[in-house]
Design an enzyme around this catalytic site. Structure first.
Site: not given
Length: 508
Positions: A133, A136, A139, A290
């Protein structure tokens, strides 16, 4: 630097949207009228050549946001959870911004791990995958520990991400200041404070030690929540730019076909994700800020797994009670109580009329409750409520921005699982339970106990404090002596001389 050079950055934003074709997509998604379309495109078209080209293999909107930088990507992530706002097609396109961005190299990842953890790569891991994955800011790789063979997820910040984000934040500050100057009416929205809040949240994401601490606290709070998991942090393998936690295997909660194939009940998942969020916000005062589809998985046993704890929200107990009473008032259609709570909390200026505010709130709530369940929306409620509070002079509550934003995101996730979910029916039992626990007799006893604890800590000092207060009360400071008449006349004469002198100089 928050100077005028940021004008170029903002112009480049519009130019990039135009050059990549995203401007038309965005205007279509928001159903903009012909006048707005002409105005926007006429303003940015001459500067089209300044825009970034982006990755031509990507759809227009994610292509533009990816080219513009991490802050814009964050905005796209939010929109990806709102198909009811931007449409299903654009929402699906924007989901690549959640965890499918271009990764940085394996070589750079290994260099950062060795530099941050102080051990050679082979000493730490027996296997280390390509990025599974890429978002922004960071990773994630799947790895196996050298000492135990256990599977872990290793999160690594992107190289240079701090500097890139600072550029975006500076441009946002400049835009906020320009809005305040050019539109005085917007000052009640506190645009500068909103950007400051956003900056604080995101800068917290850029220190993975803070994210590790947040994950540990969140795991402790939710340990007893049925159907919910938080991976455990591996502290000895975590630092400022690297975080290691247990590997969580599951199906992405945003892929309905995969969930159906795995035999999961999407209606039950939709209900649980919304109720979990409300429980965390109201019961604990600490919630995942989030909760988009890219940060949620469904385990084989049906448990919801949360990860990526860079953005967490915290609200104090008093604010929780206010928020719960407002929600509960809307659920019961008790608009008078909702209005009273706004005034009691100081959210609306005291010189406004409570009954008039209650009538305005009824105009907000009744049309929404009259809709079909699939159209009842927290986002719509917040939009209407915003319009009403603007008329009554309510200022933006920066401490509630993340809570409200996350509520909208969570609703978007739940709607994607069950488009016909009635959010009020799902929220009602959670809010009712909290009201009973926090506002009833038991809550009063808890508050009194906490007060007694505070007094007990200051017990040895209380007699002295009381004595000092009584002494001050019985011996007030002497009143200032009145100025003598002659002194007053002298000052008046001096003032007259100065004024007269200035007048003569003017004549000369």
């Amino acid at each position: 630097m928050r100077g005028p050079h940021n004008i170029i950055r903002l112009i480049r934003t519009g130019a990039t949207l135009e050059r990549t074709g995203a401007m038309k997509v965005v205007l279509d998604a928001f159903d903009a009228g012909p006048l707005l379309r002409i105005t926007f495109r006429a303003l940015v078209w001459p500067f089209r050549w300044l825009g970034y080209q982006g990755d031509i293999a990507m759809p227009p909107a994610p292509r533009a946001l990816t080219a513009l930088g991490p802050a814009y990507i964050k905005f796209g992530q939010l929109l990806s959870t709102r198909p009811d706002v931007v449409g299903d097609e654009l929402a699906v396109q924007l989901r690549v911004l959640q965890d499918k961005l271009p990764p940085f190299s394996m070589k750079e990842a290994k260099i950062q791990i060795q530099r941050e953890l102080g051990l050679s790569f082979d000493q730490l891991f027996t296997s280390f995958s390509e990025p599974v994955a890429a978002a922004s800011l960071a990773q994630v790789h799947k790895a196996h520990l050298a000492d135990t063979g256990e599977a872990v997820a290793v999160k690594i910040l992107r190289p240079g991400i701090e500097r890139a984000f600072r550029k975006d934040i500076d441009a946002f500050y400049f835009a906020a200041r320009a809005i305040e100057v050019l539109s005085p009416a917007s000052r009640r929205l506190r645009p500068m404070e909103v950007i400051t809040h956003f900056e604080g949240v995101v800068m917290g994401e850029l220190d993975l030690r803070l994210e590790s601490a947040a994950a540990a606290e969140f795991a402790a709070n939710t340990e007893g929540d049925a159907g919910f998991q938080v991976p455990q942090i591996r502290w000895h393998l975590s630092s400022r730019r690297v975080m290691t936690l247990d590997w969580a295997e599951g199906t992405n909660i945003g892929i309905n076909d995969a969930l159906d194939a795995a035999g999961h009940d999407r209606r039950a998942l939709a209900t649980r994700v919304l109720q979990l969020f409300l429980n965390h916000a109201l019961r604990d005062g600490y919630f995942h800020g989030d909760m988009h589809q890219g940060n949620l998985k469904v385990a084989a046993n049906g448990d919801i797994i949360a990860y990526d704890f860079g953005i967490m929200g915290r609200i104090d107990e008093y604010t929780r009670r206010v928020y719960a009473e407002i929600l509960f008032g809307f659920i019961r259609k008790d608009y008078n109580r909702v209005a009273e709570v706004h005034f009691e909390a100081g959210y609306v200026p005291a010189d406004r009329d409570v009954d008039e505010f209650a009538r305005a709130l009824r105009a907000v709530g009744e049309p929404i409750f009259g809709m079909d369940a699939s159209r009842i929306s927290m986002a719509r409620l917040l939009t209407y409520l915003f319009e009403v509070t603007e008329r009554f002079g309510m200022e933006t509550r920066t401490e509630l921005i993340l809570l409200q934003r996350t509520m909208v995101v969570v609703e978007g996730v739940a709607r994607s699982l069950d488009p016909h979910m009635n959010i009020w029916q799902v929220a009602k039992p959670v809010v009712e339970d909290y009201i009973k626990e926090s506002i009833g007799p038991k809550a009063l006893l808890r508050d009194l106990a906490k007060t007694a604890q505070v007094l007990a800590r200051f017990g040895p000092r209380l007699p002295r404090l009381a004595e000092d207060a009584l002494i001050r009360l019985n011996n007030p400071p002497p009143e200032p002596k009145p100025q003598r008449r002659i002194a007053r006349l002298s000052w008046m004469a001096l003032g007259g001389v100065l004024v007269g002198g200035a007048w003569i100089i003017t004549l000369l």
